[in-house]
Enzyme design. Structure first.
Site, PDB file in Angstrom:
ATOM      1  N   GLY A 232       0.797  -1.220   0.000  1.00  0.00           N
ATOM      2  CA  GLY A 232       0.000   0.000   0.000  1.00  0.00           C
ATOM      3  C   GLY A 232       0.826   1.265   0.000  1.00  0.00           C
ATOM      4  N   SER A 233       0.565   2.177  -0.918  1.00  0.00           N
ATOM      5  CA  SER A 233       1.454   3.325  -1.059  1.00  0.00           C
ATOM      6  C   SER A 233       0.935   4.281  -2.129  1.00  0.00           C
ATOM      7  CB  SER A 233       2.855   2.835  -1.424  1.00  0.00           C
ATOM      8  OG  SER A 233       2.766   1.774  -2.351  1.00  0.00           O
TER       9      SER A 233
END
Length: 212
Positions: A181-182
């Site tokens: 996640g990013s």
């Protein structure tokens, strides 16, 4: 197909799940079942996260591709980022369910690589652009320069970037990933016309983000 960037993590998760399931054998069968289900789901999610589907870059000239799968969070004009001229900031948010392999947005030479330590704010929080850990990258093809950053998020605390300063790179090729996640932020030059709007989805190495 799985990305080689995730092999070490996949092996560690597999061994951990195997150890937990083996240890659970001392319990009655009714108690083993939820443990085996949990470890099995954890392993399946890990394999799913590190998937690396084949992508084919469009056979077109003067295009900038999305470097990440995800959703456009922001498209915004700003001043002074590239040669003191007005540029366009484009932010792509990657959820834990997106493919996380990053791909080269522009063919050219890598002119900038700078790792900057920082915080781990939620990736959808725009403050993360300035505050979070990130890898800043610049690519110049002799006509335009595109700057972009791999930004860590609350869960994503491992940036992988295999680029080398001075090397020539090809549009759509894999160059790294951000684990769990990013976001990726791009700064596009004045000559670039962004084709997407906030809320639209992107596929790394396939979606045309802008033309110049």
């Amino acid at each position: 197909m799985f990305t080689s960037y995730g092999y070490s993590t996949m092996i560690k998760v597999f061994l951990l799940c195997l150890a937990i399931s083996a240890a659970a054998l001392i319990f009655p069968l009714w108690a083993q079942i939820p443990i085996h289900l949990t470890t099995g789901l954890a392993l399946l999610f890990t394999l799913y996260f590190f998937r690396d589907p084949k992508r084919v870059a469009p056979d077109e000239k003067r295009i900038i591709l999305a470097p990440a799968d995800g959703k456009i969070l922001l498209v915004q004009k700003q001043n002074g980022n590239i040669a003191g001229k007005t540029s366009t900031l484009v932010s792509i948010f990657m959820s834990p369910l997106n493919v996380h392999v990053n791909r080269v947005p522009l063919s050219g030479k890598v002119t900038r690589l700078h790792y900057r330590p920082g915080q781990f704010l939620m990736a959808f929080d725009n403050r993360s652009m300035e505050s979070n850990e990130k890898m800043e990258i610049g690519i110049n093809n002799g006509e335009i320069e595109v700057q972009f950053s791999q930004v860590s998020g609350f869960l994503a605390r491992r940036i992988v970037c295999q680029l080398q300063k001075g090397e020539n790179v090809k549009l759509g090729n894999r160059f790294g990933m951000i684990k769990f996640g990013s976001r990726v932020d791009l700064i596009l030059p004045p000559s670039a016309t962004v084709l997407l709007q906030p809320g639209q989805r992107t596929r790394a190495g396939e979606t045309i983000l802008a033309r110049y």
